[in-house]
Design a protein around this motif. Sequence first.
Motif, short mmCIF file in Angstrom:
data_model
loop_
_atom_site.label_atom_id
_atom_site.label_comp_id
_atom_site.label_asym_id
_atom_site.label_seq_id
_atom_site.Cartn_x
_atom_site.Cartn_y
_atom_site.Cartn_z
N SER A 15 0.88 -1.23 0.06
CA SER A 15 -0.04 -0.01 0.05
C SER A 15 0.75 1.24 0.03
N GLU A 16 2.03 1.25 0.55
CA GLU A 16 2.83 2.46 0.44
C GLU A 16 3.20 3.15 -0.81
N PRO A 17 3.25 2.57 -1.94
CA PRO A 17 3.27 3.28 -3.27
C PRO A 17 2.27 4.08 -3.48
N PHE A 18 0.85 3.86 -3.02
CA PHE A 18 -0.35 4.47 -3.39
C PHE A 18 -0.11 5.90 -2.90
N THR A 19 0.42 6.23 -1.73
CA THR A 19 0.37 7.46 -1.19
C THR A 19 1.67 8.20 -1.48
N VAL A 20 2.79 7.56 -1.71
CA VAL A 20 4.11 8.01 -2.23
C VAL A 20 4.04 8.50 -3.72
N SER A 21 3.70 7.39 -4.48
CA SER A 21 3.37 7.75 -5.97
C SER A 21 2.36 8.19 -6.32
N ALA A 22 1.22 7.71 -6.18
CA ALA A 22 0.05 8.26 -6.65
C ALA A 22 -0.52 9.33 -6.27
N VAL A 23 -0.76 9.49 -4.82
CA VAL A 23 -1.36 10.68 -4.25
C VAL A 23 -0.15 11.83 -4.24
N ALA A 24 1.02 11.51 -4.10
CA ALA A 24 2.10 12.66 -4.27
C ALA A 24 2.46 13.30 -5.63
N THR A 25 2.26 12.22 -6.66
CA THR A 25 2.70 12.75 -7.86
C THR A 25 1.60 12.57 -8.88
N TYR A 26 1.24 11.49 -9.33
CA TYR A 26 0.47 10.87 -10.52
C TYR A 26 -0.93 11.64 -10.23
N ILE A 27 -1.57 11.53 -9.26
CA ILE A 27 -3.10 12.05 -9.47
C ILE A 27 -3.17 13.54 -9.48
N PRO A 28 -2.42 14.24 -8.63
CA PRO A 28 -2.26 15.97 -9.05
C PRO A 28 -2.06 15.98 -10.49
N LEU A 29 -1.04 15.69 -11.02
CA LEU A 29 -0.77 15.91 -12.61
C LEU A 29 -1.94 15.35 -13.37
N LEU A 30 -2.71 14.21 -12.97
CA LEU A 30 -3.75 13.73 -14.00
C LEU A 30 -4.74 14.86 -13.81
N ASN A 51 3.71 20.08 -0.40
CA ASN A 51 4.08 19.32 -1.65
C ASN A 51 2.98 19.07 -2.71
N SER A 52 1.95 19.27 -2.50
CA SER A 52 0.85 19.25 -3.67
C SER A 52 1.04 20.70 -4.32
N THR A 53 1.35 21.67 -3.46
CA THR A 53 1.60 23.12 -4.22
C THR A 53 2.81 22.80 -5.08
N ALA A 54 3.89 22.32 -4.59
CA ALA A 54 5.12 22.24 -5.27
C ALA A 54 4.92 21.52 -6.50
N ILE A 55 4.32 20.33 -6.70
CA ILE A 55 4.08 19.45 -7.86
C ILE A 55 3.23 20.46 -9.08
N LEU A 56 2.16 20.94 -8.40
CA LEU A 56 1.51 21.89 -9.26
C LEU A 56 2.30 23.11 -9.87
N PHE A 57 2.86 23.74 -9.03
CA PHE A 57 3.79 24.74 -9.41
C PHE A 57 4.87 24.48 -10.50
N LYS A 78 6.96 24.33 -15.97
CA LYS A 78 7.08 23.64 -17.07
C LYS A 78 7.65 22.20 -17.14
N MET A 79 7.78 21.98 -15.80
CA MET A 79 8.89 20.58 -15.91
C MET A 79 7.93 19.19 -16.29
N SER A 80 8.58 18.33 -16.52
CA SER A 80 8.27 17.08 -17.27
C SER A 80 7.84 16.08 -16.24
N THR A 81 6.80 15.35 -16.56
CA THR A 81 6.45 14.41 -15.50
C THR A 81 7.56 13.52 -15.09
#
Length: 519
Positions: free
Chosen positions: A40-55, A325-331, A337-340
């Motif tokens: 379950s740990e990859p969900f919060t580290v990968s999906a919540v922290a990075t992929y879901i905000p980007l999507l 964290n979420s603000t930095a990803i979106l910023f 204009k940083m890549s995924t």
Amino acid sequence: MSYGSLPDVMNTAANSLETMFLIQRARNNVKGWYFYSFSSEPFTVSAVATYIPLLLEQFARINGVSVDDHSVKCSTSHDKCVLGLFNNSVYIDTSSFALYTFSLSVLFQTLLVITVSGLVDVWKTVRFKRKILLFFGFIGSLSLVLLSQLRVDQYYLLPILCVVANSSYGVVNVVGNSLLPVFVSDLIKIDPVETATDPDALTSALSGCGASIGYCSALLVQIISVLLVRKSESHDNVQWAVLFVGLWWVTWQSPMAWLLQDVDPILADETLNHERDANSGFRWHYMKYGWSSLFKALKHASLLRDVVIFLISWFIISDSVTTINSTAILFSKTELKMSTLSLIVISILTMLNAIVGAYLIPRHVSSKFNWSAQSTLKYIICWASVIPLYGMLGFIFNNIGLKHPFEMYIMAVWYGISLGGLSAVSRSVFSLIIPKGNESTFFSLFSITDKGSSIVGPVLVGFLTDRTHNIRYSFYLLFALLMFSLPIINMLDVARGKHEAEELSRIERLIEDDSNDIS
């Protein structure tokens, strides 16, 4: 030489086999608990922290329009875009779409966790908790799989699936953590190797090992995700990464189905009776138990001045740090204009340095400078506040203040150290000022404060971004919140808090003794 009678030999052999079985069961439970962390740990580290905000931001941008002219579709030539909702009656910034969704998911997660915790507290067996883990793990992973298959015009379904996935993870996280003390107690009671082990030391060792396994799992998923998204920067590639996280979760949680076993036959019988009662219509009564436990925890906390001071300050600190964290990803995505792929690397850097911060700050830095736990917490807050402060410099200078992508890599290291340090030190401070014997009640309140605080920050940042269409302004808010928490933390008196906690424990023992005498 006498070898004893045949019945004695058979009884000895049977007892030996039973002991071996019990030891194996205790060790299998620990292995199963490790699989909970690994899956379950990859969900919060990968999906919540990075992929879901980007999507969320990408879907909003694809379906959005120019902020200046709502008749013009959003494209790469328009830096500022908004998304029309409810038949275009409301327009929100594309970054706010992600922030509001995150707040909503945390709100539902908190409500669900409190409700389900009532069932878990009543039905205490490993068997029932295993069912909860597997069920909500399946729901969470299924939500990610469905999310990965969405078309870009299905942007209304995207936040719904995000809410379901994050709420499911919240239940899995709370129930999984509640199993650790059960397994520690069983291991010490059954396994002769662990008999002489201090329960607190064994709990710390197993907890640390489980955390390390979870971080290693998340790191492995992030590395594989780099391969999945490296070909292009389309939303489809990010969805492939989300699909991988969902499949990872449901696949690696499967061993828990046969590894996790009941440790107390008496509790197992009680749970069977509870299940029969639930089938007769009493299930809702048990679900209320979680809310009554919360009110009980609040009642206890209100009697302790320093616990109240700490929880108020922690609400602000946790909210600020999580929102960074979420603000930095979106910023990074919208302004720099940083890549995924670059953002995944930043996530890996943050995670690695969080491990370093959690280990070095409480064990070495604070001891070297002879800082108290309270002072260490204040210094970490000051350290974390440098991140929004540096972002604010971008309004003044042209070349510094998060104007270039390379600066985000430096901030990832800085943020990771503060995140790890806060996580370790905050629990240490809180443990010093709560009554002994009521740790589970107070730490459940700590957990709810920690998670529930994340509802407020993203909403405020989203509101600010909607008004300015410049997410950089959120750094003012985050810096102000962190600074506001410092005088509150300064009001905390750990020595006074320890004394009040001891007094409350003494009074409760006297009341309990009087009740026993009367009965």
